[in-house]
Enzyme design. Sequence first.
Site, short mmCIF file in Angstrom:
data_model
loop_
_atom_site.label_atom_id
_atom_site.label_comp_id
_atom_site.label_asym_id
_atom_site.label_seq_id
_atom_site.Cartn_x
_atom_site.Cartn_y
_atom_site.Cartn_z
CB CYS A 171 -0.97 -0.01 1.17
SG CYS A 171 -0.20 0.14 2.80
CG HIS A 213 -4.40 0.75 3.97
ND1 HIS A 213 -3.74 -0.07 3.09
CD2 HIS A 213 -5.36 1.40 3.24
CE1 HIS A 213 -4.29 0.05 1.89
NE2 HIS A 213 -5.26 0.94 1.96
CG ASP A 228 -6.80 2.58 -0.84
OD1 ASP A 228 -5.80 2.22 -1.49
OD2 ASP A 228 -7.08 2.08 0.26
#
Length: 611
Positions: A171, A213, A228
Site C-alpha cells: 500500500c 494502511h 485508494d
Amino acid sequence: MENMNINSKAKHSNLSFSNRGFKEEDKRQEINKTSAGHKDNIQIASKGNWRFSFRNRVQDEATVQPKRKKLEDKQITTYRYPWDKASLKSLQIDLKAFEKLDAYAAKVNANQTVDLLVKELIRNTHSDLEKTRAIWIWICHHIEYDTEGLKDLSQVSCDPNDVLRTRKGVCAGYSSLFESMCSIAGVKCKSMSGYSKGGRYKTGQTFSGDSTHEWNMVYLEGSWHLLDSTWGAGTTSHNEPFTFKYNEFYFLTHPALFIEDHFPEENKHQLLEPCVSLKQFEKLNRKCYFYKMGLLSSWPDTVTVETVKGKVTFTLEGRHHLLFLFHLNKTETPGLMQLTEHGMKLDVYPQKTGEQILQIFAKREDSEGVYDWILDYKVICKSVDTNMKIPKCLMNPVGPSWLSEKAGLFQPSHQDPVIYTEDGCCTVSFALKGKLSIFATLDSSEIQMTSDMKHRHIFQTQRENDVEFKVRLPTSGTYVLCVNVKDPNGDTYTSQCKYVIFCTNHTVHWPQFPLVYGTWAKHYELLGPLDGILPENSNISFKLRVPDVTEVSVRGGKSSFPLSLTPQGYWEGMCSTGGNQELNVTVSFKDNPNVYNYIMQYEVGKKKQIK
C-alpha cells in the site's frame, strides 16, 4: 453507482461506464476475488444456482512507511457526516466523459522513468482532474499488489522508481508512486496513514498501535479528495496471486463512505464535520459493495448486536430491487428473510449462545453474477429461542414480495411469511396476472417427505384470475410451502414465494388428498371428500365443480355411481365404498360422450399414520 470493468493489463482494454452511483451495469467475472490488498474471496456453490463472494482487504500492512515531507493542509474541505445519500463521490464527475482518457491511460507503456511516464499520460489532459484520473487509471491497471513482499515488509521498497521498475508494491508503494506522479503533473497530493479494515481485521475488533494502511488525498477544484489506488487496483486471495480487478468505488470516494474502512492518523484528514471518533469507526460495518448496490441504510447501525429473547432483527433499505443471502458462522442460515420494495428484513435466531459472525450478501435482481459481501455483524446471543426452529430445507427469502409480484402473484391471502395452524390445515391464495403455469410443494426437515407427500398434501384449484392451495399437514411440525411459477420463456419452474407453516398439535395426522390425473383440469374444484383414503363400508358424499362435461360418475370395481348436476353447477351424489379397494371419478366430454375419462382416484381402507 459509478462502475467500470476493464480487462487489464494495458492490452485490449474493454471499458464500460455508467454515470451515477446507482445505475451501474455490473458484468462481474464469474470468479471474483477481493480488492487489492483484500483478503480471501470465496465462492461457494449451494443448493440453488447461485454463488457469492467475500470481499475483504488483503493483509493490512503491519507498519506503513515513515511519512514523507508533508504538504500544507490548504483549505481542508469538510463534508457533513453521516452521508447525505446524494452521491458516492466527493466531486461530481461524469464517468462517460472519461472513457477516452481511461482507455488511453490504461494502454500507455511505461518502459521509462516516472517523469517520462507522467508526461506521456497527461499530454492530452486539460485539468488537474483529468491528470489525476489518468494517473489513477494507469496505476490501477499496471501496479501489482506485492503479496510476497507483504510477508517481510523490511525487504520491500516503496520508492516510486522501484515500484515502477518492478510493477509491484504494497500500500505504501502505491501511495508513494501516486503522490510522486501527481507532483510531477503539478497536482497537489499527499499520502495518508491510518487504520483500515483489511485482511487482518476481525468483525467488531478494536484498533490500537501503529497504522496499518496508506492511501492518498488530492487537491482538485478548490478542495481535498480521497482515493485508494491499492484497493482500486485488483483482487487477491490468501496464498494466491494478485488479479487485476478494477474498483471505481475508491476514486474520489465521498469521505462519509471512505470512513467506513479508512481511519486516518489525523482527524482533519477524514474531511468530515463532525469528525468520526475511533470508537465510532470501530462500530462501522458496511463494505464498499453496500453502497455500490445502491443501498442507503442498515439497522442496527453498529457492528456488534445482542439478541433479545433469542432473536435479532436487521433491516436494509436502498434504491433498487436486490436479492440477498446471509450466513451465520459461514454455514448456518437460522433466520427468516423477507424482501421489501427496496431492501429486506431479516430475523435471525442463533442456535447456540455466544459470539457469532453474521455475513450478508447481495446482488442486483437482473444480475447473473455472484452475490457480493455487503455487511457483517458480531452477534452476541445470550439465550436460544427453542420454539423457533427454522427448517434446514428452507431457502430464503420467504413471504410475498416484489419478486412474487414480478412472477404474476398478487393479493396474497397471507402477507406474513409464517403461518400458525392448530388443526394442521390452511389455505393460501393469490390473484394471478396473466396465464400462469403454477404448482406448489410441501417440505419438512423433521420427517421424511416422499415425492408423493410433497405434492399430495396440497390441493390446487386454479381459476382464470386466482389460484388456491389447500394444505393439510401429515403430522405436527414445521413445514415449508413453496409456490413455483413456470418461466414464460422456458420450461423451468422457479420458486417465487415460500411460507413457513408451524403446527404444534401432536394429534394432527391428515391423510393425503386424492390422486388427480392429467385429465383433471386446473379450474376443476373439489369440495369433498378431501381425504385421499376413504373408510371401508361407508357411504360417502361427493361434490365437485367440473364444467363442460356431460356426465360425472364414481366407479368402484363393477359398481358405478352417477352424480347429479345441481342448478348451482356442482356434481353431487352418494357412493358406497363397500367391497372396493379404490374408487375413481370419471367424466364424459361433450365431443365424445361414450368415453369415460379418469380424473381422480381414492383409496379405500385404514388411514396411514405418519411416524
